[in-house]
Write a protein that holds these residues in place. Structure first.
Motif, PDB file in Angstrom:
ATOM      1  N   UNK A  46       0.851  -1.186   0.000  1.00 19.06           N
ATOM      2  CA  UNK A  46       0.000   0.000   0.000  1.00 19.06           C
ATOM      3  C   UNK A  46       0.887   1.236   0.000  1.00 19.06           C
ATOM      4  N   UNK A  47       0.658   2.102  -0.967  1.00 12.09           N
ATOM      5  CA  UNK A  47       1.465   3.319  -1.076  1.00 12.09           C
ATOM      6  C   UNK A  47       0.827   4.482  -0.344  1.00 12.09           C
ATOM      7  N   UNK A  48      -0.512   4.550  -0.301  1.00 12.72           N
ATOM      8  CA  UNK A  48      -1.216   5.619   0.400  1.00 12.72           C
ATOM      9  C   UNK A  48      -2.615   5.127   0.743  1.00 12.72           C
ATOM     10  N   UNK A  49      -3.225   5.752   1.756  1.00 12.73           N
ATOM     11  CA  UNK A  49      -4.554   5.323   2.177  1.00 12.73           C
ATOM     12  C   UNK A  49      -5.309   6.489   2.798  1.00 12.73           C
ATOM     13  N   UNK A  50      -6.609   6.329   2.909  1.00 16.63           N
ATOM     14  CA  UNK A  50      -7.462   7.327   3.553  1.00 16.63           C
ATOM     15  C   UNK A  50      -8.728   6.641   4.027  1.00 16.63           C
ATOM     16  N   UNK A  51      -9.379   7.241   4.988  1.00 14.29           N
ATOM     17  CA  UNK A  51     -10.671   6.747   5.466  1.00 14.29           C
ATOM     18  C   UNK A  51     -11.638   7.915   5.530  1.00 14.29           C
ATOM     19  N   UNK A  52     -12.908   7.598   5.353  1.00 11.98           N
ATOM     20  CA  UNK A  52     -13.933   8.635   5.450  1.00 11.98           C
ATOM     21  C   UNK A  52     -15.073   8.119   6.309  1.00 11.98           C
ATOM     22  N   UNK A  53     -15.393   8.876   7.359  1.00 13.62           N
ATOM     23  CA  UNK A  53     -16.564   8.620   8.188  1.00 13.62           C
ATOM     24  C   UNK A  53     -17.518   9.795   8.054  1.00 13.62           C
ATOM     25  N   UNK A  54     -18.797   9.515   7.832  1.00 15.65           N
ATOM     26  CA  UNK A  54     -19.764  10.607   7.746  1.00 15.65           C
ATOM     27  C   UNK A  54     -19.809  11.415   9.035  1.00 15.65           C
ATOM     28  N   UNK A  55     -20.466  12.553   8.971  1.00 12.84           N
ATOM     29  CA  UNK A  55     -20.450  13.500  10.086  1.00 12.84           C
ATOM     30  C   UNK A  55     -21.410  13.135  11.209  1.00 12.84           C
ATOM     31  N   UNK A  56     -22.160  12.022  11.079  1.00 10.42           N
ATOM     32  CA  UNK A  56     -23.232  11.744  12.025  1.00 10.42           C
ATOM     33  C   UNK A  56     -23.097  10.362  12.657  1.00 10.42           C
ATOM     34  N   UNK A  57     -23.626  10.253  13.874  1.00  5.63           N
ATOM     35  CA  UNK A  57     -23.647   8.980  14.598  1.00  5.63           C
ATOM     36  C   UNK A  57     -25.009   8.802  15.250  1.00  5.63           C
ATOM     37  N   UNK A  58     -25.476   7.566  15.268  1.00  3.03           N
ATOM     38  CA  UNK A  58     -26.751   7.214  15.896  1.00  3.03           C
ATOM     39  C   UNK A  58     -26.463   6.304  17.083  1.00  3.03           C
ATOM     40  N   UNK A  59     -26.925   6.703  18.256  1.00  8.33           N
ATOM     41  CA  UNK A  59     -26.688   5.915  19.463  1.00  8.33           C
ATOM     42  C   UNK A  59     -27.973   5.401  20.108  1.00  8.33           C
ATOM     43  N   UNK A  60     -29.119   5.816  19.591  1.00  8.35           N
ATOM     44  CA  UNK A  60     -30.389   5.438  20.212  1.00  8.35           C
ATOM     45  C   UNK A  60     -31.407   5.169  19.114  1.00  8.35           C
ATOM     46  N   UNK A  61     -31.898   3.937  19.023  1.00  7.30           N
ATOM     47  CA  UNK A  61     -32.884   3.597  18.000  1.00  7.30           C
ATOM     48  C   UNK A  61     -34.211   3.176  18.622  1.00  7.30           C
ATOM     49  N   UNK A  62     -34.500   3.707  19.775  1.00  3.91           N
ATOM     50  CA  UNK A  62     -35.780   3.402  20.418  1.00  3.91           C
ATOM     51  C   UNK A  62     -36.881   4.244  19.781  1.00  3.91           C
ATOM     52  N   UNK A  63     -37.989   3.600  19.421  1.00  2.00           N
ATOM     53  CA  UNK A  63     -39.095   4.312  18.807  1.00  2.00           C
ATOM     54  C   UNK A  63     -39.862   5.161  19.821  1.00  2.00           C
ATOM     55  N   UNK A  64     -39.900   4.697  21.051  1.00  2.00           N
ATOM     56  CA  UNK A  64     -40.647   5.424  22.085  1.00  2.00           C
ATOM     57  C   UNK A  64     -39.803   5.502  23.356  1.00  2.00           C
ATOM     58  N   UNK A  65     -38.741   6.316  23.359  1.00  2.00           N
ATOM     59  CA  UNK A  65     -37.849   6.361  24.518  1.00  2.00           C
ATOM     60  C   UNK A  65     -38.526   6.976  25.738  1.00  2.00           C
ATOM     61  N   UNK A  66     -38.280   6.368  26.877  1.00  2.00           N
ATOM     62  CA  UNK A  66     -38.817   6.896  28.139  1.00  2.00           C
ATOM     63  C   UNK A  66     -37.718   7.396  29.052  1.00  2.00           C
ATOM     64  N   UNK A  67     -36.489   7.345  28.581  1.00  2.00           N
ATOM     65  CA  UNK A  67     -35.353   7.813  29.361  1.00  2.00           C
ATOM     66  C   UNK A  67     -34.151   7.940  28.469  1.00  2.00           C
ATOM     67  N   UNK A  68     -33.004   8.286  29.038  1.00  2.00           N
ATOM     68  CA  UNK A  68     -31.799   8.429  28.218  1.00  2.00           C
ATOM     69  C   UNK A  68     -31.328   7.080  27.704  1.00  2.00           C
ATOM     70  N   UNK A  69     -30.561   7.061  26.605  1.00  2.00           N
ATOM     71  CA  UNK A  69     -30.025   5.793  26.098  1.00  2.00           C
ATOM     72  C   UNK A  69     -29.047   5.174  27.074  1.00  2.00           C
ATOM     73  N   UNK A  70     -28.864   3.871  26.933  1.00  2.00           N
ATOM     74  CA  UNK A  70     -27.958   3.154  27.818  1.00  2.00           C
ATOM     75  C   UNK A  70     -26.540   3.687  27.669  1.00  2.00           C
ATOM     76  N   UNK A  71     -25.931   4.062  28.784  1.00  2.00           N
ATOM     77  CA  UNK A  71     -24.580   4.609  28.759  1.00  2.00           C
ATOM     78  C   UNK A  71     -23.593   3.567  28.253  1.00  2.00           C
TER      79      UNK A  71
END
Length: 474
Positions: free
Chosen positions: A16-41
């Motif tokens: 490998x002569x050169x490399x790069x990585x790209x991560x989008x600007x967003x992250x999802x940490x909670x996929x609850x449809x009806x959250x009743x409290x904060x996401x699990x730490x």
């Protein structure tokens, strides 16, 4: 030619002569449809591509700073399970956006194992490869936060980043993850069964690769697998440190991009002379033993994987569902944007895909979109005008308009007019930024995105996103 010991089939140093990585600007940490409290730490998170990103645009972003000067005769590879087109080579769009020589081939590699195949061709044939993926599941699926979006890019033909010492593969037909034509989401077999098969294949490939390299162990073990159980078992068996697992927990499994993403993260922290075992256990296994190159630090193009992870913004679940079209909401009462047509897209490829303006041979002004007559002095193309690409230049906002009637899956978007450093003016959508936070004078960088899709035609063009005025790329 003298052959190296324990490497009968390895002619010259490859890697490998050169490399790069790209991560989008967003992250999802909670996929609850009806959250009743904060996401699990401390719970998992997934990397999320914006609504205007796909595997083509992310591959362009990863490749844009290491593809320049690729000679004719090389191959550009796009490895993905989520190509925006079927029956059309998506790598051709990447090729055009990068402005590569027409003599560079463009090839799509499909399937979860495509990432490892692309890396093999980079390491042994000097190819240029973009590994990119946008993954979706049904809302609330058990592994929704365990899937993610990312891209990585590699160019072979040298050993500045890493040299290939050995490789081994193990193919097995396995119903693990699959998708039928027309399906939107992967189907998954019981991971308890497929884990055993993938572990056996992975251990076989890893042991043969280490034996071919003449090594009992390595400094770093990197394991990518479509099966989380298999990945954890293989890391323990091979003595992995778990650094790759921490990256995966922050991004999710990124499909064909995953072995490249984890390898890029390992190279980010590797020291010259260290050895790396990269094992991809998907539909069998592919193992690579690498020696880190002396110029590994300089071989990285752009921010490190961990720097990008630290710079992400949290995304709400409802917004994520709208972006993916998984939540049907009423938009503005206006017609869909028109589809682009093939003839003008071909004629204007320099502007549409490469963001090229025309540079006046008389006064030096840059006209955008490009034209036969200079917008500044009126000189014609016969006076020595040429083209200049604006895609890697900084543009500074001179005016902002907030559109509340957009057909995009957002309540509003910002449209900016920006002056480009060195000449030229752009009118473009702003992206990866809250519209209210766009200000006059703000520096922005062009980024290749999908504007919209109409009549089964994806309309790609350049948007502008905020940038930090830094030249070190760290």
């Amino acid at each position: 030619m003298e052959l190296k010991e324990n490497q009968p089939d390895m002619p010259d140093p490859t890697g490998i002569d050169a490399y790069a990585a790209y991560l989008p600007a967003y992250a999802l940490t909670d996929n609850r449809l009806d959250p009743t409290g904060p996401p699990r730490a401390g719970g998992p998170s997934r990397s999320v591509a914006a609504y205007d990103e796909d595997s083509i645009t992310m591959a362009v972003e990863a490749l844009r700073h290491l593809a320049a000067g690729t000679p004719a005769g090389r191959q550009l590879l796009l490895a993905t399970c989520s190509a925006p087109y079927e029956g059309k080579t998506s790598a051709g769009v990447v090729h055009e956006a990068l402005g590569l020589d027409p003599g560079v081939g463009a090839v799509d590699l499909r399937g979860h194992r495509a990432g490892a195949t692309a890396l093999d061709l980079v390491l042994r044939a000097g190819a240029l490869a973009g590994l990119a993926e946008v993954r979706t599941t049904r809302p609330g699926a058990p592994d929704e936060l365990a899937q993610g979006d990312a891209a990585a890019a590699f160019v072979g033909g040298g050993t500045a980043a890493a040299a290939l010492l050995a490789r081994a593969g193990h193919t097995v037909e396995l119903l693990d993850r699959w998708r039928l034509p027309g399906d939107r989401h992967d189907r998954v077999w019981d991971e308890r069964f497929t884990a055993d098969v993938l572990v056996a294949a992975g251990l076989d490939a890893a042991r043969r690769a280490l034996a071919e390299a003449g090594l009992d162990g390595v400094d770093q073990v990197v394991v990518s697998s479509s099966n989380a159980r298999a990945a954890a078992t293989l890391r323990r068996a091979l003595g992995g440190s778990g650094d790759d697992a921490s990256i995966e927990r922050a991004t999710g499994f990124t499909g064909a991009a995953h072995p490249g993403l984890l390898l890029a993260a390992a190279l980010d922290q590797a020291r010259p002379g260290q050895t790396i075992l990269l094992l991809s256990a998907t539909e069998g296994a592919d193992a690579f033993v690498l020696a880190v190159g002396d110029a590994v630090a300089a071989a990285r193009r752009g921010p490190s994987v961990r720097a990008q992870l630290a710079d992400r913004r949290q995304l709400g679940y409802g917004r994520y569902l709208r972006w993916r079209g998984l939540l049907d909401v009423q938009g503005p009462a206006r017609p869909a944007a028109p589809a682009p047509a093939s003839p003008p897209m071909h004629r204007r490829a320099g502007w549409k895909y490469r963001l090229e303006g025309s540079a006046c041979g008389v006064c030096g002004a840059v006209t955008t979109p490009p034209g036969r007559i200079c917008a500044a002095c009126g000189a014609t193309g016969s006076d020595g005008s040429g083209t200049v690409s604006l895609r890697d230049r900084t543009a500074r906002v001179v005016s902002v308009t907030r559109d509340h009637l957009t057909t995009m899956p957002e309540p509003e978007v910002a449209i900016v007019v920006a002056d480009v450093d060195g000449g030229g003016r752009l009118s473009a959508y702003a992206t990866d930024v809250v519209p209210a936070e766009v200000t006059v004078g703000q520096p922005m960088t062009p980024t290749f995105r999908r504007l919209w899709t109409t009549d089964a035609i994806h309309n790609y063009f350049w948007k502008l996103r905020p940038t930090e005025e830094s030249t070190d790329g760290q």
